[in-house]
Scaffold this motif. Structure first.
Motif, PDB file in Angstrom:
ATOM      1  N   GLN A   1      32.909  -9.483 -25.888  1.00 62.44           N
ATOM      2  CA  GLN A   1      34.306  -9.216 -26.089  1.00 62.44           C
ATOM      3  C   GLN A   1      34.895  -8.375 -24.970  1.00 62.44           C
ATOM      4  O   GLN A   1      35.831  -7.616 -25.184  1.00 62.44           O
ATOM      5  CB  GLN A   1      34.513  -8.532 -27.435  1.00 62.44           C
ATOM      6  CG  GLN A   1      34.091  -9.379 -28.605  1.00 62.44           C
ATOM      7  CD  GLN A   1      34.135  -8.614 -29.909  1.00 62.44           C
ATOM      8  OE1 GLN A   1      34.447  -7.437 -29.948  1.00 62.44           O
ATOM      9  NE2 GLN A   1      33.815  -9.298 -30.990  1.00 62.44           N
ATOM     10  N   ALA A   2      34.361  -8.479 -23.754  1.00 68.03           N
ATOM     11  CA  ALA A   2      34.895  -7.729 -22.626  1.00 68.03           C
ATOM     12  C   ALA A   2      36.330  -8.174 -22.386  1.00 68.03           C
ATOM     13  O   ALA A   2      36.633  -9.364 -22.441  1.00 68.03           O
ATOM     14  CB  ALA A   2      34.048  -7.972 -21.385  1.00 68.03           C
ATOM     15  N   PRO A   3      37.231  -7.224 -22.138  1.00 64.53           N
ATOM     16  CA  PRO A   3      38.624  -7.605 -21.918  1.00 64.53           C
ATOM     17  C   PRO A   3      38.776  -8.409 -20.628  1.00 64.53           C
ATOM     18  O   PRO A   3      38.059  -8.194 -19.654  1.00 64.53           O
ATOM     19  CB  PRO A   3      39.347  -6.261 -21.821  1.00 64.53           C
ATOM     20  CG  PRO A   3      38.289  -5.269 -21.469  1.00 64.53           C
ATOM     21  CD  PRO A   3      37.007  -5.800 -22.045  1.00 64.53           C
ATOM     22  N   LYS A   4      39.719  -9.333 -20.647  1.00 65.99           N
ATOM     23  CA  LYS A   4      39.972 -10.147 -19.458  1.00 65.99           C
ATOM     24  C   LYS A   4      40.786  -9.339 -18.454  1.00 65.99           C
ATOM     25  O   LYS A   4      41.649  -8.561 -18.829  1.00 65.99           O
ATOM     26  CB  LYS A   4      40.732 -11.411 -19.838  1.00 65.99           C
ATOM     27  CG  LYS A   4      39.917 -12.365 -20.664  1.00 65.99           C
ATOM     28  CD  LYS A   4      40.700 -13.614 -20.960  1.00 65.99           C
ATOM     29  CE  LYS A   4      39.879 -14.528 -21.860  1.00 65.99           C
ATOM     30  NZ  LYS A   4      40.614 -15.735 -22.205  1.00 65.99           N
ATOM     31  N   GLU A   5      40.457  -9.555 -17.206  1.00 65.95           N
ATOM     32  CA  GLU A   5      41.179  -8.897 -16.119  1.00 65.95           C
ATOM     33  C   GLU A   5      41.652  -9.962 -15.146  1.00 65.95           C
ATOM     34  O   GLU A   5      41.068 -11.037 -15.055  1.00 65.95           O
ATOM     35  CB  GLU A   5      40.281  -7.898 -15.390  1.00 65.95           C
ATOM     36  CG  GLU A   5      39.835  -6.735 -16.252  1.00 65.95           C
ATOM     37  CD  GLU A   5      39.040  -5.707 -15.477  1.00 65.95           C
ATOM     38  OE1 GLU A   5      39.304  -5.515 -14.271  1.00 65.95           O
ATOM     39  OE2 GLU A   5      38.137  -5.099 -16.077  1.00 65.95           O
TER      40      GLU A   5
ATOM     41  N   GLU B   1      29.835  -6.248 -27.782  1.00 69.31           N
ATOM     42  CA  GLU B   1      30.682  -5.590 -26.799  1.00 69.31           C
ATOM     43  C   GLU B   1      30.734  -6.386 -25.498  1.00 69.31           C
ATOM     44  O   GLU B   1      31.776  -6.529 -24.891  1.00 69.31           O
ATOM     45  CB  GLU B   1      30.178  -4.180 -26.519  1.00 69.31           C
ATOM     46  CG  GLU B   1      30.382  -3.232 -27.690  1.00 69.31           C
ATOM     47  CD  GLU B   1      29.750  -1.891 -27.441  1.00 69.31           C
ATOM     48  OE1 GLU B   1      29.366  -1.604 -26.281  1.00 69.31           O
ATOM     49  OE2 GLU B   1      29.614  -1.115 -28.397  1.00 69.31           O
TER      50      GLU B   1
ATOM     51  N   PRO C   1      36.656 -12.128 -18.026  1.00 69.50           N
ATOM     52  CA  PRO C   1      36.032 -10.856 -18.407  1.00 69.50           C
ATOM     53  C   PRO C   1      35.112 -10.337 -17.305  1.00 69.50           C
ATOM     54  O   PRO C   1      34.484 -11.113 -16.590  1.00 69.50           O
ATOM     55  CB  PRO C   1      35.245 -11.202 -19.670  1.00 69.50           C
ATOM     56  CG  PRO C   1      35.032 -12.669 -19.606  1.00 69.50           C
ATOM     57  CD  PRO C   1      36.159 -13.252 -18.816  1.00 69.50           C
TER      58      PRO C   1
END
Length: 130
Positions: A34-38, A31, A92
């Protein structure tokens, strides 16, 4: 002889399976990886850490859930040249872990633990922060 060959092949297959699963990260680690990119915009500021070192933060951040983010990543040497400039960063974001009770930070309201952004790209939006 056939029993020896079969036993050996079974043991090798089992050992290969065990070593494959041992190399996979735990679900909690997956998790974090695989943190979403911001994409955030804000002012680069230099801050001192509790041990006297330097850290660079994105202050008055827009586009995220917090107003301040600790900047991390391969662009770190460039951050000193971008202090007091408005930048746009992408990468991320990792939320901070709760401080351990024995750390002493849990009872100190002035200890700030902002989220950390692993900067993958950065561009200057304005030469000064307003």
């Amino acid at each position: 002889m056939l029993r020896y060959v079969t036993s050996t092949l079974t043991a090798c297959a089992f050992a290969g399976t065990v070593s494959l699963f041992a190399q996979e990260p735990a679900p909690a680690q997956q998790e974090k990886q695989q943190a979403p990119k911001e994409t955030l915009t804000g002012c680069v500021m230099e801050a001192k850490t509790t041990d006297g070192g330097k850290a660079y933060v994105l202050n008055t951040a827009e586009g995220g859930s917090a107003k301040m983010y600790v900047l991390a990543g391969s662009s770190q040497p460039e951050w000193a040249t971008h202090v007091n400039k408005k930048v746009e960063v992408t990468g991320p974001v990792q939320q901070p872990d709760a401080p351990p009770a024995e750390d002493g930070a849990a009872g100190k309201p002035n200890v700030l633990r902002p989220p950390m952004m692993q900067v993958e790209s950065m561009k200057v939006v304005a030469e000064t922060c307003k």
